[in-house]
Design a protein around this motif. Structure first.
Motif, PDB file in Angstrom:
ATOM      1  N   PRO A 350      -9.098   5.543   6.157  1.00  0.00           N
ATOM      2  CA  PRO A 350      -7.831   4.860   5.893  1.00  0.00           C
ATOM      3  C   PRO A 350      -6.813   5.158   6.990  1.00  0.00           C
ATOM      4  N   SER A 351      -5.990   4.185   7.300  1.00  0.00           N
ATOM      5  CA  SER A 351      -5.008   4.313   8.371  1.00  0.00           C
ATOM      6  C   SER A 351      -4.111   5.520   8.147  1.00  0.00           C
ATOM      7  N   CYS A 352      -3.709   6.135   9.258  1.00  0.00           N
ATOM      8  CA  CYS A 352      -2.959   7.382   9.193  1.00  0.00           C
ATOM      9  C   CYS A 352      -1.983   7.451  10.362  1.00  0.00           C
ATOM     10  N   GLY A 353      -0.837   8.061  10.128  1.00  0.00           N
ATOM     11  CA  GLY A 353       0.126   8.308  11.187  1.00  0.00           C
ATOM     12  C   GLY A 353       0.773   9.657  10.999  1.00  0.00           C
ATOM     13  N   VAL A 354       1.159  10.268  12.110  1.00  0.00           N
ATOM     14  CA  VAL A 354       1.880  11.545  12.079  1.00  0.00           C
ATOM     15  C   VAL A 354       3.171  11.350  12.860  1.00  0.00           C
ATOM     16  N   ALA A 355       4.265  11.876  12.314  1.00  0.00           N
ATOM     17  CA  ALA A 355       5.560  11.690  12.976  1.00  0.00           C
ATOM     18  C   ALA A 355       6.408  12.942  12.862  1.00  0.00           C
ATOM     19  N   LEU A 356       7.231  13.159  13.873  1.00  0.00           N
ATOM     20  CA  LEU A 356       8.177  14.276  13.901  1.00  0.00           C
ATOM     21  C   LEU A 356       9.459  13.792  14.558  1.00  0.00           C
ATOM     22  N   TYR A 357      10.579  13.891  13.827  1.00  0.00           N
ATOM     23  CA  TYR A 357      11.884  13.553  14.384  1.00  0.00           C
ATOM     24  C   TYR A 357      12.605  14.850  14.700  1.00  0.00           C
ATOM     25  N   LYS A 358      12.827  15.109  15.983  1.00  0.00           N
ATOM     26  CA  LYS A 358      13.403  16.377  16.405  1.00  0.00           C
ATOM     27  C   LYS A 358      14.315  16.177  17.605  1.00  0.00           C
ATOM     28  N   LEU A 362      12.051  10.705  18.304  1.00  0.00           N
ATOM     29  CA  LEU A 362      11.000  10.505  17.320  1.00  0.00           C
ATOM     30  C   LEU A 362       9.649  10.524  18.031  1.00  0.00           C
ATOM     31  N   HIS A 363       8.799  11.483  17.663  1.00  0.00           N
ATOM     32  CA  HIS A 363       7.441  11.578  18.210  1.00  0.00           C
ATOM     33  C   HIS A 363       6.475  11.019  17.165  1.00  0.00           C
ATOM     34  N   VAL A 364       5.614  10.127  17.587  1.00  0.00           N
ATOM     35  CA  VAL A 364       4.679   9.489  16.662  1.00  0.00           C
ATOM     36  C   VAL A 364       3.273   9.548  17.234  1.00  0.00           C
ATOM     37  N   TRP A 365       2.325   9.998  16.416  1.00  0.00           N
ATOM     38  CA  TRP A 365       0.916  10.023  16.784  1.00  0.00           C
ATOM     39  C   TRP A 365       0.216   8.909  16.000  1.00  0.00           C
ATOM     40  N   SER A 366      -0.422   7.993  16.728  1.00  0.00           N
ATOM     41  CA  SER A 366      -0.941   6.805  16.054  1.00  0.00           C
ATOM     42  C   SER A 366      -2.213   6.303  16.725  1.00  0.00           C
ATOM     43  N   HIS A 367      -3.061   5.641  15.934  1.00  0.00           N
ATOM     44  CA  HIS A 367      -4.225   4.960  16.490  1.00  0.00           C
ATOM     45  C   HIS A 367      -3.929   3.477  16.712  1.00  0.00           C
ATOM     46  N   SER A 368      -2.667   3.185  17.000  1.00  0.00           N
ATOM     47  CA  SER A 368      -2.251   1.825  17.336  1.00  0.00           C
ATOM     48  C   SER A 368      -3.039   1.302  18.535  1.00  0.00           C
ATOM     49  N   GLN A 369      -3.313   0.021  18.537  1.00  0.00           N
ATOM     50  CA  GLN A 369      -3.983  -0.590  19.688  1.00  0.00           C
ATOM     51  C   GLN A 369      -3.026  -0.859  20.839  1.00  0.00           C
ATOM     52  N   GLY A 370      -1.732  -0.770  20.577  1.00  0.00           N
ATOM     53  CA  GLY A 370      -0.765  -1.032  21.643  1.00  0.00           C
ATOM     54  C   GLY A 370       0.455  -0.154  21.481  1.00  0.00           C
ATOM     55  N   ILE A 371       0.448   1.001  22.140  1.00  0.00           N
ATOM     56  CA  ILE A 371       1.505   1.978  21.895  1.00  0.00           C
ATOM     57  C   ILE A 371       2.864   1.507  22.397  1.00  0.00           C
ATOM     58  N   TYR A 372       2.916   0.788  23.507  1.00  0.00           N
ATOM     59  CA  TYR A 372       4.210   0.329  24.018  1.00  0.00           C
ATOM     60  C   TYR A 372       4.811  -0.784  23.155  1.00  0.00           C
ATOM     61  N   PRO A 373       4.047  -1.828  22.816  1.00  0.00           N
ATOM     62  CA  PRO A 373       4.618  -2.836  21.910  1.00  0.00           C
ATOM     63  C   PRO A 373       4.994  -2.246  20.555  1.00  0.00           C
ATOM     64  N   PHE A 374       4.189  -1.319  20.053  1.00  0.00           N
ATOM     65  CA  PHE A 374       4.513  -0.673  18.783  1.00  0.00           C
ATOM     66  C   PHE A 374       5.795   0.135  18.904  1.00  0.00           C
ATOM     67  N   ARG A 375       5.926   0.890  20.005  1.00  0.00           N
ATOM     68  CA  ARG A 375       7.151   1.676  20.213  1.00  0.00           C
ATOM     69  C   ARG A 375       8.377   0.784  20.187  1.00  0.00           C
ATOM     70  N   ASP A 376       8.306  -0.348  20.870  1.00  0.00           N
ATOM     71  CA  ASP A 376       9.464  -1.231  20.953  1.00  0.00           C
ATOM     72  C   ASP A 376       9.832  -1.784  19.582  1.00  0.00           C
ATOM     73  N   ALA A 377       8.816  -2.166  18.791  1.00  0.00           N
ATOM     74  CA  ALA A 377       9.089  -2.690  17.454  1.00  0.00           C
ATOM     75  C   ALA A 377       9.669  -1.606  16.555  1.00  0.00           C
ATOM     76  N   LEU A 378       9.108  -0.410  16.636  1.00  0.00           N
ATOM     77  CA  LEU A 378       9.570   0.698  15.799  1.00  0.00           C
ATOM     78  C   LEU A 378      10.996   1.095  16.157  1.00  0.00           C
ATOM     79  N   ALA A 379      11.292   1.150  17.449  1.00  0.00           N
ATOM     80  CA  ALA A 379      12.637   1.517  17.890  1.00  0.00           C
ATOM     81  C   ALA A 379      13.672   0.514  17.369  1.00  0.00           C
ATOM     82  N   LYS A 380      13.357  -0.768  17.441  1.00  0.00           N
ATOM     83  CA  LYS A 380      14.291  -1.786  16.948  1.00  0.00           C
ATOM     84  C   LYS A 380      14.475  -1.666  15.443  1.00  0.00           C
ATOM     85  N   MET A 381      13.395  -1.391  14.716  1.00  0.00           N
ATOM     86  CA  MET A 381      13.488  -1.263  13.272  1.00  0.00           C
ATOM     87  C   MET A 381      14.394  -0.096  12.876  1.00  0.00           C
TER      88      MET A 381
END
Length: 738
Positions: A350-358, A362-381
């Motif tokens: 099952p999908s999993c993510g790890v995150a730490l805001y410090k 925000l540090h995020v560990w992910s098995h995303s297929q596209g870390i840069y597009p994901f970063r941009d979407a997450l930052a805007k959200m």
């Protein structure tokens, strides 16, 4: 290869400075250097390198002489680390264990978009090849200047440059002497000749396979950190449902180990120190939450007809000649309709993510297929600057396209923002994965063709109905599941990339008159990219009709396809497949079928054969054998190409015979492995793959090539075993065919 660990306590600046590496980057124009029959390429740099030509974006020389290769791609089970290491070691004359491959990480590796479309070898491997070859050339030039000689008087091996006839050597680190040379990779670049290859084209075993077999920590699901806590999301029961109320006081009294409840609109998550306690808290939270109803799903509808009733945007894919002759009623035309249901990725883990805001980042560990597009979407959200979101790619257990990886990491990030300084591990439950992941779209296809008096296809007409095939984050928060549920939600965008719907909709055959139309609809379920996109369904329809046409023309199915082929490489894989199965004999109620496609009509060539047995009493289909002949251009890692092709054959067989997303009026009903069965180990047939290597050509992606023709090969085999044509998937039982 030595792998770096993921340490969220280190800043990126400290992380880089602690590695003891010497970064190399050059801007000098090349001179001649000694190499047997070098391949000089004068055209263009590969795509990713062309966009990011700085050498230090791709390679780092470490203090111990090893070379770290930086790539923006993710390891999704395709063995990209091993293949990239082979290419780099080849061009730099290093041993494989002297190459370390660092996977996607924002602001550290190149931005290569998504790891998708079987493009890692075509783009990333070739970028690394050119960068490594250019680095070799420059290192030799530096040594030549140091010794006041010519580059052709030098040799290179295992991180050491030597002078011919002299006892003079320099290790890479000595040669660089702590300097960081800046510049860009520029043409001309001299590549190694295939005759000199030591690693490329060989079946080099992946180093991570042993870790998998031994169940060692490998995936993001295995990631653990000091002080880490565990979270679970409490999902609405259906699409569009809203959280009306949550009795937090009553819930807290029944969850004594609860650390925190995070509520933002309809987004509801619970956090506990122990993972099992988080699971229990989630279950209890479900009992204390009230949700609104939502728009009913189309339960009980004939989905094949239903999807054609949606308002659709139509477009002409291709028109050549005229197809009016198909309307004549003279018995020379074959026409059929086909259907593929919604299917899921079915990731084992099952999908999993790890995150730490410090400290504001925000540090995020992910098995995303596209870390840069994901970063941009997450930052805007989240309302953060993109530079304040650091995404580290970590392999996940199962992928096959845009599954829940980005969503799980987003969930973890939301919880982490509510608990600064605490590492949050959030893993989806199985029912989350099955019910909320983006599916592969249901598709309808209609194909018709006419034979002339010689038994050749003279006219072809084809239409396909499909939802979009890519709603990846792409910098848009609306493509993240949690963003729909926030107090200030981001609306889900309308249909994403529709080109995937008509991928491979044009037959790769010589047909003088044809017309291809595509109809894009927006269906009731969440959809995005699933392995091969629309190619699987389109080739299922095209190659099924080719089989019917061959029968009508009274020709052997393989000969019929060959008669309509002019591409010598296509002909070669089909003939190779014919040789592979020429001695196979059919028993009672057994049959062999075949199919062919060229992935995207521009990439790898693949011909597939399947042998099945059909039980006369139950209609059950048993797959006895699968064969594939593949041409993926130059092979980088033979073992990797074969493994991926075998995986395609088996997964596509599971899709064809078993897999279908089910839903009632209120919700997705296939929420576990019982309601959504997949192929079991005991059902896997014998599989044989033959790869035609072309070391003189560029590599083509092989990760999805066999996915498309497998379904047609299976249903064509079923016809020969039972006399029944399959036009709607999944097959399940031949007795269910009308």
């Amino acid at each position: 290869m030595k792998e770096t660990s993921y340490n969220p306590q280190l800043s990126r600046r400290k992380f880089i400075s602690n590695l003891g590496c010497l970064t190399i980057s050059f801007s000098l124009i090349g001179t001649d250097w000694a190499e047997a029959k070098p391949k000089i390429v004068e055209e263009n740099l590969p795509g990713a390198l062309r966009r990011q030509p700085r050498l230090d974006a791709w390679l780092e020389v470490l203090g111990d002489g090893r070379v770290r290769v930086l790539i923006g791609k993710m390891e999704l089970g395709q063995g990209v680390r091993t293949a990239i290491a082979q290419v780099a070691a080849e061009e730099l004359d290093l041993a494989l264990n002297q190459i370390e491959v660092h996977l996607a990480e924002t602001e550290r590796t190149p931005n290569e978009g998504y790891t998708a479309g079987s493009g890692s070898m075509e783009n990333t491997a070739m970028s690394v090849r050119y960068a490594a070859a250019f680095a070799r050339q420059k290192l030799l030039e530096m040594a030549a200047r140091r010794w006041q000689t010519e580059s052709d008087q030098l040799t290179m091996a295992n991180g050491v440059v030597s002078r011919k006839g002299k006892k003079q050597t320099l290790r890479f680190a000595q040669l660089l002497n702590g300097a960081q040379l800046e510049g860009e990779v520029k043409l001309p670049v001299k590549l190694k000749s295939p005759e000199t290859y030591r690693y490329v084209g060989k079946a080099i075993p992946r180093t991570d396979i042993e870790q998998m077999v031994r169940a060692q920590a490998l995936y993001v699901q295995d990631l653990r950190m000091p002080g880490m806590v565990h979270a679970r999301v409490v999902r609405p029961p259906v699409y569009g449902s809203k959280l009306l109320s949550f009795d937090e006081q009553a819930f807290a009294s029944k969850a004594p180990d609860l650390l925190k409840t995070v509520i933002d609109g309809t987004f509801l998550a619970v956090v506990a120190a122990d993972e099992y306690q988080a699971v229990l808290a989630r279950q209890s939270a479900l009992e204390h939450a009230r949700w609104s109803s939502a728009t009913p799903l189309p339960e009980g509808q004939d989905l094949a007809q239903y999807i054609r009733g949606f308002p659709a945007k139509s477009q002409k894919v291709k028109e050549q000649g005229t197809t009016e002759a198909l309307d004549q009623k003279d018995g020379k035309t074959v026409k059929a309709s086909y259907f593929k249901p919604y299917q899921m990725h079915g990731s084992i883990g099952p999908s999993c993510g790890v995150a730490l805001y410090k400290e504001g980042t925000l540090h995020v560990w992910s098995h995303s297929q596209g870390i840069y597009p994901f970063r941009d979407a997450l930052a805007k959200m989240l309302g953060l600057e993109a530079e304040k979101v650091h995404v580290i790619g970590v392999p996940g257990s199962g992928c096959y396209g845009h599954n829940g990886a980005d969503d799980a990491a987003t969930d973890a990030a939301l919880v982490a923002m509510a608990m600064p300084g605490t590492p949050i591990r959030l893993q989806w439950m199985r029912e989350d994965e099955h019910a909320w992941e983006p599916y592969g779209s249901a598709m309808g296809m209609e194909a018709e063709a006419r034979l002339d008096d010689t038994g050749k296809i003279s006219h072809w007409r084809y239409s396909v109905w499909s939802d979009g095939h890519s709603n990846r984050p792409g910098g848009n928060p609306g493509n993240l599941l949690a963003a729909w549920h926030l107090d200030k939600p981001f609306p889900q965008p309308s249909m994403g990339y529709f080109g995937g719907g008509y991928r491979n909709s044009e037959p790769y055959y010589d047909i003088p008159n044809l017309k291809i139309d595509a109809h894009a609809f927006e269906g009731p379920l969440r959809v995005s990219s699933l392995r091969s996109l629309g190619a699987y369904a389109n080739i299922f329809a095209i190659e099924s009709l080719m089989d019917e046409l061959a029968e009508k023309a009274r020709q052997d199915p393989l000969d019929f396809r060959l008669a309509h082929s002019t591409d010598e490489r296509a002909i070669a894989v089909m003939k190779k497949l014919g040789k592979m199965i020429e001695n196979e004999k059919n028993g009672p109620n057994e049959g062999i079928g075949l199919a062919f496609s060229r992935y995207k009509n521009v990439a790898s060539y693949c011909a597939v054969a399947a042998k099945v047995a059909v039980d006369k009493n139950s209609g059950e289909v048993k797959v006895l054998g699968l064969w594939a002949a593949l041409d993926a251009g130059q092979v980088i890692n033979l073992d990797g190409v074969i493994n991926q092709t075998e995986g395609c054959l088996i997964q596509a067989t599971s899709w064809t015979l078993k897999e279908e997303v089910g839903f009632g009026q209120q919700q997705i009903s296939t929420r576990d492995w019982t309601s959504y069965p997949i192929m079991r180990y005991t059902e896997v047939p014998k599989v044989q793959v033959v790869v035609i290597d072309h070391p003189e050509l560029e590599p083509l992606g092989a990760g999805e090539a066999a996915q498309a023709p497998t379904a047609a090969a299976l249903v064509n085999a079923i016809y020969r075993a039972s006399g029944k044509r399959i036009r709607n998937l999944p097959v399940k039982s031949v007795d269910e065919v009308g």
